[in-house]
Design a protein around this motif. Structure first.
Motif, PDB file in Angstrom:
ATOM      1  N   GLY A  30      37.004  54.000   4.002  1.00  0.00           N
ATOM      2  CA  GLY A  30      37.948  53.148   4.570  1.00  0.00           C
ATOM      3  C   GLY A  30      38.131  53.761   6.091  1.00  0.00           C
ATOM      4  N   TRP A  31      37.523  54.622   6.535  1.00  0.00           N
ATOM      5  CA  TRP A  31      37.785  55.275   7.965  1.00  0.00           C
ATOM      6  C   TRP A  31      37.222  54.286   8.919  1.00  0.00           C
ATOM      7  CZ3 TRP A  31      35.241  60.332   6.403  1.00  0.00           C
ATOM      8  CH2 TRP A  31      36.294  61.271   5.599  1.00  0.00           C
ATOM      9  N   SER A  32      38.016  54.102  10.090  1.00  0.00           N
ATOM     10  CA  SER A  32      37.340  53.764  11.233  1.00  0.00           C
ATOM     11  C   SER A  32      36.917  54.739  12.032  1.00  0.00           C
ATOM     12  CB  SER A  32      38.447  52.870  11.973  1.00  0.00           C
ATOM     13  OG  SER A  32      39.596  53.755  12.363  1.00  0.00           O
ATOM     14  N   SER A  48      39.325  58.023  11.614  1.00  0.00           N
ATOM     15  CA  SER A  48      40.668  57.972  11.522  1.00  0.00           C
ATOM     16  C   SER A  48      41.116  56.970  10.474  1.00  0.00           C
ATOM     17  CB  SER A  48      41.459  56.941  12.757  1.00  0.00           C
ATOM     18  OG  SER A  48      41.149  57.697  14.019  1.00  0.00           O
ATOM     19  N   THR A  49      42.213  57.153   9.637  1.00  0.00           N
ATOM     20  CA  THR A  49      42.814  56.406   8.842  1.00  0.00           C
ATOM     21  C   THR A  49      43.884  55.781   9.228  1.00  0.00           C
ATOM     22  OG1 THR A  49      43.477  56.323   6.400  1.00  0.00           O
ATOM     23  CG2 THR A  49      43.715  58.353   7.474  1.00  0.00           C
ATOM     24  N   GLY A 141      42.264  58.442   2.303  1.00  0.00           N
ATOM     25  CA  GLY A 141      41.935  58.644   3.466  1.00  0.00           C
ATOM     26  C   GLY A 141      41.971  59.912   4.335  1.00  0.00           C
ATOM     27  N   HIS A 142      42.688  60.716   3.643  1.00  0.00           N
ATOM     28  CA  HIS A 142      42.933  62.286   4.088  1.00  0.00           C
ATOM     29  C   HIS A 142      42.107  63.262   3.161  1.00  0.00           C
ATOM     30  CE1 HIS A 142      46.452  61.473   6.607  1.00  0.00           C
ATOM     31  NE2 HIS A 142      46.474  60.339   6.173  1.00  0.00           N
TER      32      HIS A 142
END
Length: 260
Positions: A30-32, A48-49, A141-142
């Motif tokens: 789900g990262w950009s 980034s999340t 996301g982390h």
């Protein structure tokens, strides 16, 4: 980010295809992703999340900048107060230096090193204010867990304790596989050291990135051209872990709940 001596402050993917890898992890985690320098779209990229930058990706270096057997993979950054002093101490303690202390203008100073058993990691002192949130054990996301698989767990633990102040948390016996030793920093568990089995070619750090639905992530791994290597396996906290390989060959790990 500040030094946060002994804390994991960044995660970086070395790959053969930045664009394809960015798209794959965007689907799976789900990262950009975006270029660090908008004027250099083929250079370093950031993962980034939401609004939080949690890692980076770059083309795998060649030649003297990388070990001769280097392949696509993930590397973790550990914060230190003095990169030069820590790098020197690591080498004096039986470790290796792959990239000498180097400045990144406006970002910080870093060096790529390895522990005495051969597991590679980066040390860094950031130039920016604020603490890194790349590691956050409760956030999708982390990175939620840092795991060292090594040929000599006790020696490895002692090495990291000397240089980063880590302490032993709970020890979890795993029968013939040995002991899964939890690692603490300032009383908070952030990872573990585990013995290497015959299927592990060399000591290595693995980083478990959080996802909101482990089964959905598994589907996206295979749909995106990756491979599921292990799992899903249940772990404490009603979570499940998987190990996969991305289309460029980098091995990665995920952790998350089952929604079904």
């Amino acid at each position: 980010m500040t030094s946060q001596h002994g804390a994991f402050i960044w995660y970086e993917l070395l790959t053969t295809d930045v664009k394809a890898a960015g798209a794959f992890y965007g689907d799976v985690v789900g990262w950009s992703s975006r270029p660090f320098d908008a004027g250099n779209p083929d250079g370093y990229h950031l993962f980034s999340t939401g609004e939080t930058e949690v890692g980076g990706l770059m083309v795998l270096p060649q030649g003297e900048e990388c070990p001769p057997d280097a392949a696509p993979g993930w590397i973790g950054y550990i914060g230190v107060g003095d990169v030069d002093a820590t790098a020197s101490a690591i080498v004096a303690d039986g470790g290796r230096q792959h990239v000498p202390p180097t400045d990144i203008p406006g970002v910080g100073r870093f060096a790529v090193v390895a522990d005495p058993q051969g597991a590679v990691f980066t040390i860094m002192k950031g130039a920016m204010d604020g603490e890194s949130r790349a590691f956050s054990p409760d956030r999708a996301g982390h990175c939620q867990w840092n795991e060292l698989t090594t040929t000599d767990p006790e020696a490895a633990y002692a090495f990291y304790a000397r240089h980063f102040g880590w302490t032993k948390g709970e020890a979890m016996p795993m029968g013939e596989a040995g002991v899964y030793q939890i690692l603490d920093r300032d009383g908070i568990s952030f990872g573990a050291v585990t013995p290497a089995g015959p299927e592990v070619p060399h000591p290595v750090w693995a980083f478990y990135f959080g996802v909101p639905d482990i089964d959905a992530a598994i589907s996206r791994i295979t749909a995106g051209g990756g491979a599921l290597l292990h799992g899903p396996h249940a772990v404490p906290g009603e979570q499940f872990i998987v190990i996969g390989r991305d289309p460029q060959g980098a091995v990665f790990s995920l952790v998350g709940p089952r929604k079904a």
